[in-house]
Design an enzyme around this catalytic site. Sequence first.
Site, PDB file in Angstrom:
ATOM      1  N   ARG A 122       9.834   1.272   1.574  1.00  4.51           N
ATOM      2  CA  ARG A 122       8.481   0.877   2.006  1.00  4.51           C
ATOM      3  C   ARG A 122       8.304  -0.606   1.747  1.00  4.51           C
ATOM      4  O   ARG A 122       8.448  -1.058   0.616  1.00  4.51           O
ATOM      5  CB  ARG A 122       7.415   1.669   1.257  1.00  4.51           C
ATOM      6  CG  ARG A 122       6.047   1.689   1.979  1.00  4.51           C
ATOM      7  CD  ARG A 122       4.963   2.301   1.106  1.00  4.51           C
ATOM      8  NE  ARG A 122       4.709   1.453  -0.025  1.00  4.51           N
ATOM      9  CZ  ARG A 122       4.551   1.890  -1.291  1.00  4.51           C
ATOM     10  NH1 ARG A 122       4.621   3.166  -1.575  1.00  4.51           N
ATOM     11  NH2 ARG A 122       4.338   1.035  -2.263  1.00  4.51           N
ATOM     12  N   GLU A 131       6.526  -7.115  -1.468  1.00  4.25           N
ATOM     13  CA  GLU A 131       7.841  -6.676  -1.956  1.00  4.25           C
ATOM     14  C   GLU A 131       8.337  -5.567  -1.050  1.00  4.25           C
ATOM     15  O   GLU A 131       7.592  -5.039  -0.221  1.00  4.25           O
ATOM     16  CB  GLU A 131       7.742  -6.128  -3.386  1.00  4.25           C
ATOM     17  CG  GLU A 131       6.830  -4.909  -3.476  1.00  4.25           C
ATOM     18  CD  GLU A 131       7.164  -3.942  -4.603  1.00  4.25           C
ATOM     19  OE1 GLU A 131       8.232  -4.068  -5.227  1.00  4.25           O
ATOM     20  OE2 GLU A 131       6.354  -3.036  -4.835  1.00  4.25           O
ATOM     21  N   ASN A 169      10.205  -1.791  -1.488  1.00  2.92           N
ATOM     22  CA  ASN A 169      10.599  -0.758  -2.450  1.00  2.92           C
ATOM     23  C   ASN A 169      11.724   0.055  -1.844  1.00  2.92           C
ATOM     24  O   ASN A 169      11.518   0.751  -0.850  1.00  2.92           O
ATOM     25  CB  ASN A 169       9.410   0.150  -2.761  1.00  2.92           C
ATOM     26  CG  ASN A 169       8.319  -0.616  -3.475  1.00  2.92           C
ATOM     27  OD1 ASN A 169       8.479  -1.007  -4.622  1.00  2.92           O
ATOM     28  ND2 ASN A 169       7.214  -0.858  -2.790  1.00  2.92           N
ATOM     29  N   SER A 227       6.588   5.826  -2.708  1.00  5.50           N
ATOM     30  CA  SER A 227       5.788   7.055  -2.672  1.00  5.50           C
ATOM     31  C   SER A 227       4.623   6.986  -1.689  1.00  5.50           C
ATOM     32  O   SER A 227       4.412   5.989  -1.024  1.00  5.50           O
ATOM     33  CB  SER A 227       5.290   7.382  -4.076  1.00  5.50           C
ATOM     34  OG  SER A 227       4.557   6.295  -4.572  1.00  5.50           O
ATOM     35  N   LYS A 251      13.368  -7.896  -7.135  1.00  9.73           N
ATOM     36  CA  LYS A 251      12.552  -9.061  -6.810  1.00  9.73           C
ATOM     37  C   LYS A 251      13.399 -10.335  -6.798  1.00  9.73           C
ATOM     38  O   LYS A 251      13.114 -11.272  -6.063  1.00  9.73           O
ATOM     39  CB  LYS A 251      11.372  -9.132  -7.765  1.00  9.73           C
ATOM     40  CG  LYS A 251      10.381  -8.017  -7.406  1.00  9.73           C
ATOM     41  CD  LYS A 251       9.372  -7.667  -8.413  1.00  9.73           C
ATOM     42  CE  LYS A 251       8.435  -6.592  -7.858  1.00  9.73           C
ATOM     43  NZ  LYS A 251       8.911  -5.212  -8.058  1.00  9.73           N
ATOM     44  N   LYS A 301       6.835 -12.696 -11.795  1.00 10.33           N
ATOM     45  CA  LYS A 301       7.297 -11.303 -11.698  1.00 10.33           C
ATOM     46  C   LYS A 301       8.622 -11.068 -12.425  1.00 10.33           C
ATOM     47  O   LYS A 301       9.619 -11.730 -12.121  1.00 10.33           O
ATOM     48  CB  LYS A 301       7.498 -10.917 -10.228  1.00 10.33           C
ATOM     49  CG  LYS A 301       6.242 -10.964  -9.395  1.00 10.33           C
ATOM     50  CD  LYS A 301       6.471 -10.317  -8.038  1.00 10.33           C
ATOM     51  CE  LYS A 301       5.192 -10.276  -7.249  1.00 10.33           C
ATOM     52  NZ  LYS A 301       5.363  -9.522  -5.992  1.00 10.33           N
ATOM     53  N   GLU A 303       9.357  -2.266 -11.574  1.00  9.70           N
ATOM     54  CA  GLU A 303       8.678  -1.530 -10.515  1.00  9.70           C
ATOM     55  C   GLU A 303       7.578  -0.674 -11.123  1.00  9.70           C
ATOM     56  O   GLU A 303       7.559  -0.435 -12.323  1.00  9.70           O
ATOM     57  CB  GLU A 303       9.680  -0.597  -9.806  1.00  9.70           C
ATOM     58  CG  GLU A 303      10.814  -1.294  -9.110  1.00  9.70           C
ATOM     59  CD  GLU A 303      10.359  -2.140  -7.946  1.00  9.70           C
ATOM     60  OE1 GLU A 303       9.334  -1.822  -7.318  1.00  9.70           O
ATOM     61  OE2 GLU A 303      11.023  -3.155  -7.671  1.00  9.70           O
ATOM     62  N   GLY A 304       6.705  -0.207 -10.260  1.00  6.21           N
ATOM     63  CA  GLY A 304       5.735   0.792 -10.699  1.00  6.21           C
ATOM     64  C   GLY A 304       4.374   0.231 -11.053  1.00  6.21           C
ATOM     65  O   GLY A 304       3.484   0.963 -11.474  1.00  6.21           O
ATOM     66  N   ARG A 322      -3.266   0.846   0.765  1.00  5.52           N
ATOM     67  CA  ARG A 322      -3.799   1.064  -0.579  1.00  5.52           C
ATOM     68  C   ARG A 322      -4.820  -0.030  -0.867  1.00  5.52           C
ATOM     69  O   ARG A 322      -4.611  -1.180  -0.472  1.00  5.52           O
ATOM     70  CB  ARG A 322      -2.674   1.003  -1.627  1.00  5.52           C
ATOM     71  CG  ARG A 322      -1.728   2.185  -1.564  1.00  5.52           C
ATOM     72  CD  ARG A 322      -0.534   1.966  -2.479  1.00  5.52           C
ATOM     73  NE  ARG A 322       0.193   0.756  -2.109  1.00  5.52           N
ATOM     74  CZ  ARG A 322       1.043   0.124  -2.903  1.00  5.52           C
ATOM     75  NH1 ARG A 322       1.300   0.578  -4.118  1.00  5.52           N
ATOM     76  NH2 ARG A 322       1.663  -0.969  -2.495  1.00  5.52           N
TER      77      ARG A 322
HETATM   78  P1  ADP Z   1       5.646  -3.319  -8.200  1.00  4.04           P
HETATM   79  O1  ADP Z   1       7.075  -3.137  -7.827  1.00  4.04           O
HETATM   80  O2  ADP Z   1       5.379  -3.107  -9.636  1.00  4.04           O
HETATM   81  O3  ADP Z   1       4.720  -2.554  -7.307  1.00  4.04           O
HETATM   82  P2  ADP Z   1       4.613  -5.675  -6.820  1.00  4.04           P
HETATM   83  O4  ADP Z   1       5.370  -6.898  -6.504  1.00  4.04           O
HETATM   84  O5  ADP Z   1       4.268  -4.783  -5.677  1.00  4.04           O
HETATM   85  O6  ADP Z   1       5.370  -4.881  -7.970  1.00  4.04           O
HETATM   86  O7  ADP Z   1       3.286  -6.094  -7.554  1.00  4.04           O
HETATM   87  C1  ADP Z   1       2.334  -5.158  -8.005  1.00  4.04           C
HETATM   88  C2  ADP Z   1       0.953  -5.494  -7.459  1.00  4.04           C
HETATM   89  O8  ADP Z   1       0.600  -6.829  -7.836  1.00  4.04           O
HETATM   90  C3  ADP Z   1       0.852  -5.462  -5.951  1.00  4.04           C
HETATM   91  O9  ADP Z   1       0.579  -4.155  -5.499  1.00  4.04           O
HETATM   92  C4  ADP Z   1      -0.277  -6.437  -5.708  1.00  4.04           C
HETATM   93  O10 ADP Z   1      -1.523  -5.792  -5.907  1.00  4.04           O
HETATM   94  C5  ADP Z   1      -0.104  -7.471  -6.791  1.00  4.04           C
HETATM   95  N1  ADP Z   1       0.695  -8.608  -6.295  1.00  4.04           N
HETATM   96  C6  ADP Z   1       2.036  -8.710  -6.322  1.00  4.04           C
HETATM   97  N2  ADP Z   1       2.455  -9.855  -5.759  1.00  4.04           N
HETATM   98  C7  ADP Z   1       1.352 -10.512  -5.370  1.00  4.04           C
HETATM   99  C8  ADP Z   1       1.114 -11.759  -4.726  1.00  4.04           C
HETATM  100  N3  ADP Z   1       2.116 -12.564  -4.383  1.00  4.04           N
HETATM  101  N4  ADP Z   1      -0.181 -12.107  -4.477  1.00  4.04           N
HETATM  102  C9  ADP Z   1      -1.196 -11.300  -4.821  1.00  4.04           C
HETATM  103  N5  ADP Z   1      -1.044 -10.112  -5.439  1.00  4.04           N
HETATM  104  C10 ADP Z   1       0.208  -9.709  -5.708  1.00  4.04           C
HETATM  105 MG    MG Z   2       7.823  -2.051  -6.239  1.00  5.78          MG
HETATM  106 MG    MG Z   3       4.469  -2.818  -5.317  1.00  3.12          MG
END
Ligand code: ADP
Ligand code: MG
Ligand code: MG
Length: 476
Positions: free
Chosen positions: A127, A146, A148, A153, A307, A366, A370-371, A452
């Site tokens: 996803r 990102e 996944n 899920s 990442k 970052k 994950e999660g 979401r």
């Molecule tokens: P994970 O793998 O833990 O889901 P993400 O990279 O998706 O990691 O980051 C988790 C959450 O943080 C995202 O769902 C989003 O809400 C927020 N986020 C991540 N990257 C950004 C970004 N570049 N700008 C704004 N919000 C972000």
């Molecule tokens: Mg993720």
């Molecule tokens: Mg995410």
Amino acid sequence: MASGSIPEQLLMNDELIRSLIEVAKDTALLHGVLMRTTESPNFPEVVTHAPFTLFPSPVPKGLFEQALKVQTLFNQLVDRISQDPCFLEEALASTIKVDKFTARLFDIYRHVLKEGRSQSIVLGLNRSDYMVDQRPDGSTSLKQIEINTIAASFGGLSSQTPAVHRHILKVAGLLEEQKKVLNNDPAAGLAAALAKAWQLYGSERAVVMFLVEDVQTNIYDHRYIENELWRRNIPVIRRRFDDVFDTGSLDSDKRLFVGSQEVAIVYFRNGYMPQNYTEQSWEARLMMERSKAVKCPDISTHLAGTKKVQQVLTQPGVLEKFFPDDPEAVTQIRATFAGLYTLDMGAEGEKTVAMALEKPDQFVLKPQREGGGNNVYGADICRVLEKVKGGSERMAYILMDKIFPQPVQNYLLRQGTPVKLSTCISELGAFGAYVRQGTEMLLNECVGHLLRTKSIEHADGGVAAGVAVLDNPLLF
Ligand code: ADP
Ligand code: MG
Ligand code: MG
């Protein structure tokens, strides 16, 4: 702030909202938008609705279509990365020096490479997540947050939420909006890809094994996919790492058996974070990776979703290596990239540190996790960087431009939490599915979407982390 597609006087009508919330919660239960409670995650007797928005949220039509269209290219990209050991070695070299979890995954990867792959069927279910970046001049663009590649899920539950939002909008008297709620059925598409890989494996009695957590709060999301497989007469079992450790074995052809059952596919819905692993789980993971079972994802595809790889892909010339004869693919993929910056040792990394310390509110820091709930924002970026900037520890992180979507007002419905009008932002996901055998791509599709939404009070976190809730896009 945009009010979205829902009239403001309706959002402010307390009495109507109260009655809509009751209708909404009942409708979610009727349509099977379900979760188990955190108090009783392993008892089917105690269910509640999964968290969701009262109203669907606006998403620009052109950007929505862009996300769906580029998905087959992301499938190809992830798949090509997974077949390129030199690239993975180089991209993750700094990370695995300091990040123990990624290093452990990489050990398994090296082990499998050395021993030789025992299965030529590859199944990818991923996803890719995006936010709509709103620039000061009012223009918008789609930016990838990102991708996944493991345990992505909500393909199950998001197949059920359109009916819920349609009903709420009808009861609210928003008949035109109601018609605009899109159909969505990722569960069917994900199951179809699993079914295809199972057929190719070619043994009627061999099972699809969902590798699941001990805590099964989100089991209903799995069940939609599981039951779709059973409908096709494909047997499914659910097992934990411990079960595989206790009863798993490989025969002389490296066929994987768990108990007495041969496993055709291991579908990981667990195993994406350090807390998922004991020493025994690591051993079980290695056995599964070495086996002839189709892994979804295999260890190389898991690593392709880190990442750090995402950051390396934004560097000049890297995408071109994966699409040497297809500049159009490169353009389409690159258009979704936000700025991503290395924190490796050396001048580039120094530049990143200085940039982040100067304007921490413009970035997200970052780690390789994950999660949800692991990223670092704002003043915390300075605090963390001050601690790690002088040494190799900083290489565990990457820095990313922060995306600023246009906030919208909505109500977030979560069991046991009082409902209030919240200022929210949304994240759009596109589900990708592909099956390759040897060099031949037999299936490559975008099989649906996920929206979401979360309150802007929370910088980070997904649905499972208790921050975001399920939603549907209303295109405009
Ligand atoms: P994970 O793998 O833990 O889901 P993400 O990279 O998706 O990691 O980051 C988790 C959450 O943080 C995202 O769902 C989003 O809400 C927020 N986020 C991540 N990257 C950004 C970004 N570049 N700008 C704004 N919000 C972000
Ligand atoms: Mg993720
Ligand atoms: Mg995410």
